[in-house]
Design an enzyme around this catalytic site. Structure first.
Site, PDB file in Angstrom:
ATOM      1  N   HIS A 201       0.869  -1.187  -0.064  1.00 10.57           N
ATOM      2  CA  HIS A 201      -0.210   0.322   0.137  1.00 10.57           C
ATOM      3  C   HIS A 201       1.156   1.500   0.043  1.00 10.57           C
ATOM      4  O   HIS A 201       0.369   2.558  -0.130  1.00 10.57           O
ATOM      5  CB  HIS A 201      -0.855   0.153   1.513  1.00 10.57           C
ATOM      6  CG  HIS A 201      -2.031  -1.398   1.120  1.00 10.57           C
ATOM      7  ND1 HIS A 201      -3.292  -1.143   2.132  1.00 10.57           N
ATOM      8  CD2 HIS A 201      -2.790  -1.826  -0.044  1.00 10.57           C
ATOM      9  CE1 HIS A 201      -3.602  -2.304   1.787  1.00 10.57           C
ATOM     10  NE2 HIS A 201      -3.757  -2.647   0.423  1.00 10.57           N
TER      11      HIS A 201
ATOM     12  N   PHE B 218      -0.907  -7.885   5.494  1.00 10.07           N
ATOM     13  CA  PHE B 218       0.201  -7.236   4.765  1.00 10.07           C
ATOM     14  C   PHE B 218       0.436  -6.534   4.062  1.00 10.07           C
ATOM     15  O   PHE B 218       1.060  -5.737   3.537  1.00 10.07           O
ATOM     16  CB  PHE B 218       1.383  -8.620   4.560  1.00 10.07           C
ATOM     17  CG  PHE B 218       1.123  -9.849   4.696  1.00 10.07           C
ATOM     18  CD1 PHE B 218       0.920 -10.394   6.090  1.00 10.07           C
ATOM     19  CD2 PHE B 218       0.903 -11.120   3.329  1.00 10.07           C
ATOM     20  CE1 PHE B 218       0.282 -11.919   6.365  1.00 10.07           C
ATOM     21  CE2 PHE B 218       0.213 -12.282   4.211  1.00 10.07           C
ATOM     22  CZ  PHE B 218       0.286 -12.495   5.507  1.00 10.07           C
ATOM     23  N   CYS B 219      -0.784  -5.624   3.829  1.00  6.75           N
ATOM     24  CA  CYS B 219      -0.932  -3.985   3.783  1.00  6.75           C
ATOM     25  C   CYS B 219      -0.927  -4.444   2.125  1.00  6.75           C
ATOM     26  O   CYS B 219      -0.047  -3.596   1.417  1.00  6.75           O
ATOM     27  CB  CYS B 219      -0.146  -2.896   4.493  1.00  6.75           C
ATOM     28  SG  CYS B 219      -0.509  -2.607   6.083  1.00  6.75           S
ATOM     29  N   ALA B 220      -0.727  -5.366   1.714  1.00  9.03           N
ATOM     30  CA  ALA B 220      -1.340  -5.487   0.049  1.00  9.03           C
ATOM     31  C   ALA B 220      -2.146  -6.463  -0.368  1.00  9.03           C
ATOM     32  O   ALA B 220      -2.084  -7.573  -0.543  1.00  9.03           O
ATOM     33  CB  ALA B 220       0.103  -6.318  -0.432  1.00  9.03           C
TER      34      ALA B 220
ATOM     35  N   CYS C 248      -5.511  -5.288   6.823  1.00  3.98           N
ATOM     36  CA  CYS C 248      -3.945  -5.837   6.909  1.00  3.98           C
ATOM     37  C   CYS C 248      -4.256  -6.647   8.690  1.00  3.98           C
ATOM     38  O   CYS C 248      -3.218  -7.311   8.253  1.00  3.98           O
ATOM     39  CB  CYS C 248      -3.433  -4.054   7.846  1.00  3.98           C
ATOM     40  SG  CYS C 248      -3.005  -3.488   6.010  1.00  3.98           S
TER      41      CYS C 248
END
Length: 485
Positions: A160, A406-408, A426
């Protein structure tokens, strides 16, 4: 291993020396060897890190040495870095605007650290090294500096920090490729359709924070430049594991965080071309960014901004954070990336071989099993809520991993084959142990990881899948935690 405060004090007491000379000698690098290399590089000792002897309690009773396997989130600080910072701390002073000896020493230390980072990154003549708070901060700084009308191209696979900052630009989000060649082809097709006369920027990761896979950065840079675009490399996961050269990769900018590079929290780097940075308004307005401020006759204020990196470093900088990054850069360079990569590949092979022996485990990958990667591996376990599995690894085995998206989010959803609108966060989702959850488990490691930690992890995975958890767990504030009754 210890720093040499006596040497620091002696040099600092010699006030007649020029500050530049003092800065080079007053805060010495730790000279002890940080890794013992053998004929077989993969057998080199792990680099000493803080917390390597910390013990944690187990919910089943007793204590165990903590296995920190969440390097992709934050790597432990190198002992070398901590010692260097401790040696400097008594001589801490304000930078750039102080006439006192400690201020001069700190200023030279700050600027020498900039030169060290530039060397570590293989920067070109004329490139600027701007110190920030993190990779996220670096990419937001660059986003604020892109020219008006700039088109930005970014793969949905990005963290992100790379995916979200481009709010004032026209953004094209590219679908996840399934091979490195497909990544280059996808980018070339997208760039071929753009206005060739306007500014354009490509943002790409060097190593995925989800799969650990290495991206074809040099080929993507060539494709970008062939179509008149620039490229910024998110090296947050690459720089701690592999050498990064701005010149050799031919990228325009590179960004990374200190806390991924074995330095403490709160510092980061944006390095690369100066022109867009010089032409934009300062990222923060204030002291340090301004060279001259004067009142006008009409009562207003005229400001002349710096054209150097200081233009985007307003306020009192994080000198200790900057010095810690420089210390980490030196430590990794002196340890030698050849040995570090060889040893990490040994650890990767150990984990992947162990997980392959468990049929219920599915490792997430874009490019396939043979793709080169860093020490970041994400997986799911059939029949397990990923948050429950990660909680059991921690509570019953003293192993720290990460679970979630995982902020993806777009990437993990693609890898899991889920609908883009499925819920997920997340952190851990609101799902009880045993229930399906849209998240995964990530194990990550690096230069400070002992063999025993990855071996314990592999054995714990096998035991949990075979026998189940030994404790009951419940969801509390979105986290799966041991139920203590």
């Amino acid at each position: 291993m210890s720093a040499r405060p006596d040497a620091v004090a002696t040099a600092a007491a010699n006030a007649v020396e020029p500050a530049a000379t003092v800065a080079a000698t007053a805060v010495p690098a730790v000279v002890e060897t940080v890794a013992t290399e053998s004929a077989d590089p993969c057998c080199a000792a792990p680099l000493p890190v803080l917390g390597r002897d910390v013990t944690v309690p187990l919910v089943t009773g007793g204590e165990v040495t903590y296995a920190a396997l969440d390097y992709a989130a934050s790597a432990p600080a190198l002992q070398r870095v901590w010692d260097d910072v401790a040696a400097y701390a008594p001589y801490y002073g304000s930078v750039h605007r102080g006439a006192g000896y400690l201020s001069q020493l700190s200023t030279d230390l700050f600027e020498n650290s900039r030169a060290t980072v530039a060397e570590f990154l293989g920067c070109r003549p004329g490139d600027q090294v701007v110190f920030t708070r993190s990779t996220t901060d670096s990419l937001n700084l660059l986003a604020a500096a892109v020219p008006a009308g700039c088109e930005v191209f970014v793969f949905e696979t990005e963290h992100h920090a790379s995916l979200l900052p481009w709010r004032d630009a026209r953004v094209t989000y590219l679908n996840a490729p399934r091979t490195p060649a497909q990544a280059v082809e996808t980018l070339e097709r997208a760039l071929a359709d753009r206005d060739p006369h306007g500014p354009a920027l490509v943002c790409v990761t060097g190593a995925s924070n989800v799969t650990g896979e290495l991206w074809p950065v040099k080929e993507l840079a060539a494709a970008a430049h062939a179509h008149g675009a620039r490229i910024v490399l998110d090296a947050a996961q690459l720089a701690p594991h592999h050498p990064v050269s701005v010149a050799e990769l031919d990228v325009d900018w590179v960004a990374f965080s200190g806390h991924k590079l074995y330095a403490p929290f709160g510092s980061g780097v944006l390095a690369g071309r100066a022109d867009w940075l010089q032409d934009s308004q300062p990222y923060l307005a204030g002291g340090g960014a301004s060279r001259k401020v004067a009142r006008r006759a009409d009562g207003g204020v005229d400001v002349e901004w710096h054209t150097t990196a200081a233009r985007h470093e307003a306020g009192s900088p994080n000198v200790i954070g900057v010095y810690s990054i420089a210390s980490a850069c030196k430590a990794l360079s002196e340890a030698g990336f050849d040995a570090l990569v060889a040893r990490e590949n040994h650890l990767i092979a150990t984990v992947r071989a162990g997980l392959a022996e468990v049929p219920e485990v599915r490792v997430l990958s874009l490019f396939g099993d043979d793709a080169p990667r860093v020490g970041v591996i994400s997986f799911v376990v059939e029949g397990w809520n990923s948050s429950h599995f990660a909680a059991a690894l921690s509570a019953e085995y003293g192993i720290g991993v990460r679970d979630g998206l995982f902020c993806a989010h777009p990437l993990v959803r693609t890898l899991l084959g889920s609908d883009p609108q499925d819920p997920g966060e997340c952190g851990a989702p609101e799902a009880a142990p045993g229930e399906r959850s849209l998240n995964a488990i990530r194990v990550s490691f690096g230069a400070g990881t002992p063999d025993e930690h990855v071996e314990r992890f592999v054995n714990a995975v096998k035991e949990l899948v075979r026998n189940g958890a030994r404790w009951k767990y419940r969801t509390e504030d979105g986290r799966c935690v041991p139920d203590r009754g």
